[in-house]
Scaffold this motif. Structure first.
Motif, short mmCIF file in Angstrom:
data_model
loop_
_atom_site.label_atom_id
_atom_site.label_comp_id
_atom_site.label_asym_id
_atom_site.label_seq_id
_atom_site.Cartn_x
_atom_site.Cartn_y
_atom_site.Cartn_z
N ALA A 115 0.87 -1.18 0.00
CA ALA A 115 0.00 0.00 0.00
C ALA A 115 0.91 1.22 0.00
N VAL A 116 0.99 1.90 -1.13
CA VAL A 116 1.85 3.07 -1.26
C VAL A 116 1.00 4.33 -1.07
N ILE A 117 1.36 5.10 -0.08
CA ILE A 117 0.58 6.30 0.27
C ILE A 117 1.38 7.52 -0.16
N PHE A 118 0.89 8.20 -1.18
CA PHE A 118 1.58 9.37 -1.72
C PHE A 118 1.09 10.64 -1.01
N LEU B 178 1.31 13.96 6.93
CA LEU B 178 2.03 12.78 7.45
C LEU B 178 1.23 12.08 8.53
N LYS B 179 0.54 12.85 9.36
CA LYS B 179 -0.31 12.24 10.39
C LYS B 179 -1.38 11.36 9.74
N LYS B 180 -2.00 11.87 8.68
CA LYS B 180 -3.02 11.10 7.97
C LYS B 180 -2.39 9.90 7.26
N ALA B 181 -1.20 10.11 6.70
CA ALA B 181 -0.53 9.00 6.01
C ALA B 181 -0.20 7.87 6.97
N PHE B 182 0.24 8.21 8.18
CA PHE B 182 0.52 7.18 9.19
C PHE B 182 -0.76 6.42 9.57
N GLU B 183 -1.86 7.14 9.68
CA GLU B 183 -3.14 6.49 10.00
C GLU B 183 -3.55 5.52 8.89
N HIS B 184 -3.38 5.95 7.64
CA HIS B 184 -3.69 5.06 6.51
C HIS B 184 -2.77 3.84 6.52
N ALA B 185 -1.49 4.07 6.83
CA ALA B 185 -0.53 2.96 6.86
C ALA B 185 -0.93 1.92 7.90
N LEU B 186 -1.34 2.38 9.07
CA LEU B 186 -1.77 1.45 10.12
C LEU B 186 -2.99 0.65 9.68
N ASN B 187 -3.93 1.31 9.03
CA ASN B 187 -5.14 0.62 8.56
C ASN B 187 -4.80 -0.40 7.48
N MET B 188 -3.89 -0.05 6.57
CA MET B 188 -3.54 -0.96 5.48
C MET B 188 -2.72 -2.15 6.00
N LYS B 189 -1.93 -1.93 7.05
CA LYS B 189 -1.20 -3.04 7.67
C LYS B 189 -2.20 -4.07 8.21
N LYS B 190 -3.28 -3.59 8.83
CA LYS B 190 -4.29 -4.50 9.36
C LYS B 190 -4.96 -5.30 8.24
N GLU B 191 -4.97 -4.75 7.03
CA GLU B 191 -5.58 -5.44 5.89
C GLU B 191 -4.60 -6.38 5.18
N GLY B 192 -3.39 -6.46 5.69
CA GLY B 192 -2.42 -7.39 5.12
C GLY B 192 -1.46 -6.79 4.10
N ILE C 234 5.27 5.14 2.54
CA ILE C 234 4.82 6.52 2.40
C ILE C 234 5.80 7.26 1.50
N VAL C 235 5.28 7.88 0.44
CA VAL C 235 6.11 8.61 -0.52
C VAL C 235 5.70 10.08 -0.52
N VAL C 236 6.60 10.94 -0.06
CA VAL C 236 6.34 12.37 0.03
C VAL C 236 6.99 13.07 -1.16
N ILE C 237 6.18 13.73 -1.98
CA ILE C 237 6.69 14.38 -3.19
C ILE C 237 6.42 15.88 -3.09
N ILE D 83 4.23 -1.44 12.57
CA ILE D 83 4.58 -1.73 11.17
C ILE D 83 6.11 -1.75 11.08
N PRO D 84 6.77 -2.83 11.50
CA PRO D 84 8.24 -2.86 11.48
C PRO D 84 8.82 -2.69 10.09
N GLU D 85 8.07 -3.08 9.06
CA GLU D 85 8.59 -3.06 7.69
C GLU D 85 8.29 -1.76 6.95
N ILE D 86 7.72 -0.76 7.61
CA ILE D 86 7.34 0.47 6.92
C ILE D 86 8.56 1.16 6.30
#
Length: 222
Positions: free
Chosen positions: A38-41, A119-133, A138-141, A170-173
């Protein structure tokens, strides 16, 4: 006759040994399990970043082009505020183009860069996507410039601890920062390398984008 029997027996023995070795070898081969990413831009569409925005959008799409159809992406825009403008598969070029074209237009009434909020929102999305497998990245442009409301900007003193907290779940983030000035990217390296490590933190200026997509794939385990 005895000679033929001996030769036949020897050949059977050799074949048996070869088959045994093949069996043992194949048994020990470990096939890497595929994990969708899950790549969060986070895309800066503020006034200060408009000059490079078209190039940056092309860069975002070049990353989408190397992702797997089973991966998902989310795009957060950054200007005076930050909010989600796209979520879906990386292969839907038409939707991605339309979304970027519509929601990253210059707006003279918007001033500021809410990178901290993004970034706060991106971290929240990352946590949710981790739960989904998924394996989140996170890619900041953008230029990482601080403008406007201070409460929405990045707090560089707190960011490393925030990333540490995320890594507990998310150890692998992994994180990538692209197209900022080298001085800003140096700040990113200084603050986040001790937390993420060299392989999970990628910093790219506009002169060094050619091999960065490969680095991102490695960071997400491809």
């Amino acid at each position: 006759m005895n000679k033929r029997l001996i030769i036949s027996g020897f050949l059977i023995l050799v074949c048996a040994i070869i088959l045994k070795l093949l069996y043992v070898g194949l048994k020990n081969i470990k096939i890497d399990e595929f994990h969708p990413a899950a790549v969060i831009f986070v895309v800066d569409s503020s006034a200060s970043n408009q000059a490079k925005l078209d190039e940056e959008k092309d860069y975002l799409k070049s990353i989408c082009a190397i992702l797997d159809p089973e991966d998902v992406i989310k795009i957060l825009k950054v200007s005076e505020s930050s909010y989600l403008i796209y979520e879906g598969v990386p292969t839907d070029n038409s939707a991605i183009n339309k979304t970027l074209g519509e929601f990253t237009k210059y707006d003279s009434e918007e001033y500021g860069t809410a990178y901290g909020e993004a970034l706060k929102k991106a971290f929240e999305h990352a946590l949710n996507m981790k739960k989904e497998g998924y394996v989140p990245s996170i890619v900041v442009i953008g230029d990482l410039e601080n403008e406007g409301d201070v409460t929405k900007q990045i707090d560089w003193e707190k960011l490393p601890q925030n990333v540490k907290n995320i890594k507990k779940y998310i150890p692998e983030i992994s994180m990538m920062f692209a197209y900022a000035h080298p001085e800003k990217l140096d700040l990113v390296k200084t603050k986040l390398t001790p937390v993420l490590g060299e392989k999970k933190l990628i910093v790219i200026n506009e002169q060094s984008t050619s091999k960065s997509q490969r680095k991102l794939l490695e960071a997400i385990g491809r």
